[in-house]
Design a protein around this motif. Structure first.
Motif, PDB file in Angstrom:
ATOM      1  N   VAL A 122       0.825  -1.203   0.000  1.00  0.00           N
ATOM      2  CA  VAL A 122       0.000   0.000   0.000  1.00  0.00           C
ATOM      3  C   VAL A 122       0.864   1.260   0.000  1.00  0.00           C
ATOM      4  O   VAL A 122       0.632   2.195  -0.766  1.00  0.00           O
ATOM      5  CB  VAL A 122      -0.948   0.002   1.217  1.00  0.00           C
ATOM      6  N   LEU A 123       1.896   1.276   0.843  1.00  0.00           N
ATOM      7  CA  LEU A 123       2.729   2.469   0.966  1.00  0.00           C
ATOM      8  C   LEU A 123       3.629   2.672  -0.240  1.00  0.00           C
ATOM      9  O   LEU A 123       4.047   3.795  -0.535  1.00  0.00           O
ATOM     10  CB  LEU A 123       3.571   2.390   2.242  1.00  0.00           C
ATOM     11  N   GLU A 124       3.946   1.601  -0.953  1.00  0.00           N
ATOM     12  CA  GLU A 124       4.783   1.710  -2.145  1.00  0.00           C
ATOM     13  C   GLU A 124       3.975   1.991  -3.408  1.00  0.00           C
ATOM     14  O   GLU A 124       4.524   2.067  -4.492  1.00  0.00           O
ATOM     15  CB  GLU A 124       5.565   0.415  -2.363  1.00  0.00           C
TER      16      GLU A 124
ATOM     17  N   ALA B 268      -4.107  -6.101  -0.279  1.00  0.00           N
ATOM     18  CA  ALA B 268      -3.488  -4.782  -0.381  1.00  0.00           C
ATOM     19  C   ALA B 268      -3.685  -4.180  -1.758  1.00  0.00           C
ATOM     20  O   ALA B 268      -3.883  -2.963  -1.892  1.00  0.00           O
ATOM     21  CB  ALA B 268      -2.003  -4.880  -0.064  1.00  0.00           C
ATOM     22  N   ALA B 269      -3.640  -5.020  -2.799  1.00  0.00           N
ATOM     23  CA  ALA B 269      -3.818  -4.522  -4.159  1.00  0.00           C
ATOM     24  C   ALA B 269      -5.279  -4.169  -4.444  1.00  0.00           C
ATOM     25  O   ALA B 269      -5.564  -3.217  -5.166  1.00  0.00           O
ATOM     26  CB  ALA B 269      -3.335  -5.560  -5.165  1.00  0.00           C
ATOM     27  N   ALA B 270      -6.198  -4.932  -3.863  1.00  0.00           N
ATOM     28  CA  ALA B 270      -7.624  -4.692  -4.114  1.00  0.00           C
ATOM     29  C   ALA B 270      -8.154  -3.502  -3.332  1.00  0.00           C
ATOM     30  O   ALA B 270      -9.076  -2.816  -3.780  1.00  0.00           O
ATOM     31  CB  ALA B 270      -8.426  -5.951  -3.767  1.00  0.00           C
ATOM     32  N   ALA B 271      -7.567  -3.248  -2.161  1.00  0.00           N
ATOM     33  CA  ALA B 271      -8.053  -2.171  -1.290  1.00  0.00           C
ATOM     34  C   ALA B 271      -7.442  -0.839  -1.691  1.00  0.00           C
ATOM     35  O   ALA B 271      -6.269  -0.765  -2.058  1.00  0.00           O
ATOM     36  CB  ALA B 271      -7.730  -2.488   0.160  1.00  0.00           C
ATOM     37  N   SER B 272      -8.222   0.200  -1.589  1.00  0.00           N
ATOM     38  CA  SER B 272      -7.719   1.532  -1.933  1.00  0.00           C
ATOM     39  C   SER B 272      -6.959   2.182  -0.783  1.00  0.00           C
ATOM     40  O   SER B 272      -6.147   3.076  -0.997  1.00  0.00           O
ATOM     41  CB  SER B 272      -8.877   2.446  -2.351  1.00  0.00           C
TER      42      SER B 272
ATOM     43  N   ALA C 128      -7.722  -2.700   3.473  1.00  0.00           N
ATOM     44  CA  ALA C 128      -6.926  -3.930   3.440  1.00  0.00           C
ATOM     45  C   ALA C 128      -6.970  -4.635   4.788  1.00  0.00           C
ATOM     46  O   ALA C 128      -7.081  -5.878   4.851  1.00  0.00           O
ATOM     47  CB  ALA C 128      -5.487  -3.607   3.052  1.00  0.00           C
ATOM     48  N   ASN C 129      -6.918  -3.865   5.879  1.00  0.00           N
ATOM     49  CA  ASN C 129      -6.961  -4.451   7.215  1.00  0.00           C
ATOM     50  C   ASN C 129      -8.327  -5.027   7.556  1.00  0.00           C
ATOM     51  O   ASN C 129      -8.458  -5.752   8.545  1.00  0.00           O
ATOM     52  CB  ASN C 129      -6.584  -3.396   8.261  1.00  0.00           C
ATOM     53  N   THR C 130      -9.323  -4.705   6.763  1.00  0.00           N
ATOM     54  CA  THR C 130     -10.650  -5.298   6.934  1.00  0.00           C
ATOM     55  C   THR C 130     -10.785  -6.566   6.101  1.00  0.00           C
ATOM     56  O   THR C 130     -11.309  -7.584   6.580  1.00  0.00           O
ATOM     57  CB  THR C 130     -11.748  -4.303   6.534  1.00  0.00           C
ATOM     58  N   LEU C 131     -10.309  -6.522   4.876  1.00  0.00           N
ATOM     59  CA  LEU C 131     -10.460  -7.663   3.970  1.00  0.00           C
ATOM     60  C   LEU C 131      -9.761  -8.916   4.482  1.00  0.00           C
ATOM     61  O   LEU C 131     -10.349 -10.009   4.500  1.00  0.00           O
ATOM     62  CB  LEU C 131      -9.918  -7.302   2.579  1.00  0.00           C
TER      63      LEU C 131
ATOM     64  N   TYR D  66      -5.116  -5.045 -13.071  1.00  0.00           N
ATOM     65  CA  TYR D  66      -6.384  -4.494 -13.538  1.00  0.00           C
ATOM     66  C   TYR D  66      -7.104  -3.605 -12.512  1.00  0.00           C
ATOM     67  O   TYR D  66      -8.054  -2.908 -12.881  1.00  0.00           O
ATOM     68  CB  TYR D  66      -7.324  -5.634 -13.947  1.00  0.00           C
ATOM     69  N   VAL D  67      -6.687  -3.639 -11.258  1.00  0.00           N
ATOM     70  CA  VAL D  67      -7.291  -2.756 -10.253  1.00  0.00           C
ATOM     71  C   VAL D  67      -6.306  -1.625  -9.980  1.00  0.00           C
ATOM     72  O   VAL D  67      -5.275  -1.828  -9.355  1.00  0.00           O
ATOM     73  CB  VAL D  67      -7.605  -3.515  -8.954  1.00  0.00           C
TER      74      VAL D  67
END
Length: 612
Positions: A422-424, A497-501, A506-509, A606-607
């Protein structure tokens, strides 16, 4: 600011010829000088809330940017400056570009062409905080090089670039971040420009290069751009509230209003042009602020006025003149020999080396394993030591529970791997857009980096558990099963991490999916008791296969002290519906690891959370 009527001023925009310009700044080669033309471009996007409604962010934009000049793109906030820059650099990810398009030196602008002749310096610095300035440029040089010879050539430029951009005094200082002091804001901006110059571009795009800098630093940045233009580079920059001294170094100006051209021509004709319309400039004001405020006002339809004015007609003639010039053939490109594998090596060489030396990075991936291992070892001390008939029902239940927890917790602990993705993200998008590596190289680098570090961490933690809890069977199988489940968890974390914005998403998924895995793994509710409509789902869960493999490894001669639904005496494995052989379950774990890596690849491909 007062308004007075004055005679119509004249603007002289000469025709431009395409030619090779000897480079006098960074690289001693004949420059492949390129003019950039935007020809009647309209950019339409669909509104996010009302899917059926479309809006034009750019409308019939036409202008030309000749080589050897520094060009300013200006306008009020929301005028379309960055959008036009994204269209010219082929970085728009949504919407539709209409019209005659953008041309570099007479050739239609494409992503492939952009990568060979241009570079883009984005507004926000996207640098690796743990690298020094010198290492940052070397890292970028090695990523951009297409052949071994080109690697040597580009690396040889780095010292000169550092010198030309006045970075010598900070070349051995880390970039830094909010928690680690590093180079200054101006030095970071110059470092970003230096990254763009590593490949010796013929066209340089910059999005607000002076944003957030003091007046002296801003002037230095623009003077540097002026020097580049003098060597033949086409420099195009969006600019917002520059100082008067910095602004006067620009050669030409394109002003946008609501996505349309309100002025295009030499900078020294902008004030006379507005004066001819009745808007006089007061020398006590900042010139750039005067131009932006005047054009942003509703006192006049500046877009239509410019079209009808002689200045607008000269802009049209200038575009025709530039487009009529015979385009130079593109310079020969080397055969690419540094493919995905070499890019993986470069990522590991620079990023992994510093990550492994970072205590926070290592602790986030090891502390939890060691702490969990110690707690579980003390809680289940020698619980698995009994063998044969000594394994009563309580012992078998406790060992089964222990082995289940050993397989579900690594997946929960994988949340520690999500922040790096996420941070990168900003850096990842920049590097992917610049074509410095294929997506597969980035994913392979991440898997290798995490996988290597996980080996000693998991070996130590699993040895504690194997010996302390009295686990039976092979230690190698005990460890490799845990390592496989941990690897699956890491790949799953990359997907989340890739799917979450955001990090919060991400910490929920990840926990939600892991709780579902726990529910269907077979120990909370036995397979025989699962509703038939859900029975299939357990076959998709790596924690279940890992648990079944651990059960097969530990229990070899457990007595039948349980009764199934048919009233038959069975051992703990049959009671919980453990199936397949040890080898089959291990293969299933690593097969699902490959599956989640594949899902991570397509999710990252793709996301995209950055919409342009």
């Amino acid at each position: 600011m007062s308004s007075t009527r004055t005679p119509q001023s004249t603007v002289d925009i000469g025709a431009t010829n395409m030619k090779r310009v000897p480079s006098t700044s960074l690289i001693g080669r004949d420059r492949h000088a390129l003019d950039v033309v935007v020809d009647d471009v309209t950019y339409i996007v669909t509104k996010a809330k009302t899917k059926n409604e479309k809006i034009a962010l750019l409308k019939n934009v036409s202008c030309a940017f000749v080589h050897g000049k520094v060009h300013a793109l200006m306008g009020a906030s929301g005028a379309g400056k960055t959008t036009l820059l994204d269209v010219m650099t082929t970085r728009v990810t949504a919407g539709e570009v209409l019209g005659n398009g953008v041309r570099f030196g007479g050739m239609p602008a494409t992503k492939a062409l952009f990568k060979t002749c241009a570079a883009y310096v984005e507004q926000f610095d996207t640098l690796l905080p743990m690298l020094t300035v010198q290492e940052t440029l070397n890292y970028w040089a090695e990523l951009r090089a297409r052949t071994a010879e080109e690697t040597t050539e580009i690396l040889a430029r780095v010292p000169q670039i550092i010198n030309d951009l006045d970075l010598t005094t900070c070349k051995d200082v880390i970039v830094g971040d909010a928690l680690n002091r590093g180079i200054s804001g101006g030095q970071a901006k110059r470092t970003n420009v230096a990254l763009a110059l590593v490949t010796d571009p013929d066209v340089l795009f910059l999005d607000e290069p002076t944003s957030g800098l003091d007046s002296a630093t801003s002037l230095g940045i623009v003077q540097m751009l002026k020097n580049l233009a003098d060597s033949g580079v086409t420099v195009i920059a969006t600019i917002h509230s520059p100082t008067s001294e910095a602004f006067r170094l620009f050669d030409s100006l394109v002003m946008l209003k609501s996505g349309q051209v309100a002025f295009a021509g030499p900078l020294n004709t902008a004030v006379p042009y507005l004066k001819s319309l009745g808007f006089a400039y007061d020398d006590s004001f900042n010139m750039a602020d005067f131009l932006i405020a005047t054009v942003a006002s509703e006192d006049l339809d500046f877009v239509q006025t410019f079209k009808n004015d002689a200045a607008g007609q000269r802009n049209v003639e200038n575009i025709k003149s530039v487009m009529s010039t015979k385009a130079l053939p593109p310079p020969p490109q080397p055969k690419v020999t540094r493919g995905a594998l070499s890019k993986i090596k470069t990522l590991l060489k620079y990023r992994t080396r510093y990550n492994y030396s970072n205590p926070d990075f290592v602790a986030a991936r090891s502390a939890g394993n060691f702490l969990f291992g110690f707690v579980m070892m003390s809680l289940f001390w020698k619980i698995g030591k009994p063998t044969g008939e000594a394994q009563d029902q309580s012992t078998q239940l406790n060992v089964a529970s222990l082995l289940s927890m050993l397989n579900i917790l690594p997946s929960f602990q994988a949340s520690g791997y999500m922040p790096s993705v996420v941070l990168e993200r900003a850096m990842f998008y920049r590097e992917l857009d610049d074509g410095v590596y294929p997506l597969v190289s980035y994913i392979a680098y991440k898997i290798i980096e995490e996988g290597i570090l996980a080996i000693p961490v998991s070996l130590i933690a699993q040895m504690m558990l194997f010996l302390g809890c009295g686990i039976q069977g092979s230690f190698f199988y005990f460890w490799i099963i845990n390592y496989g489940v941990m690897s699956c968890g890491i790949a799953l974390a990359y997907v989340c991490a890739a799917a979450a914005s955001t990090m919060d998403e991400a910490n929920t998924l990840l926990p939600v999916y892991n709780v579902v895995q726990l529910l269907f793994s077979g120990i909370i509710i036995r397979v025989e008791s699962m509703p038939k409509g859900w029975a299939w789902y357990r076959h998709t869960l790596f924690v279940r296969y890992g648990w079944m493999a651990q059960m097969r490894n530990h229990f070899k001669d457990a007595p039948a002290v349980f009764f199934n639904d048919a009233g038959e005496a069975v051992d703990v494995g049959d009671f919980y519906g453990v199936s397949n052989t040890l080898t089959e379950n291990i293969l299933a774990v690593f097969g699902l690891w490959l599956f989640w890596i594949g899902v991570a690849y397509f999710t990252m491909k793709y996301v995209r959370h950055q919409k342009r």
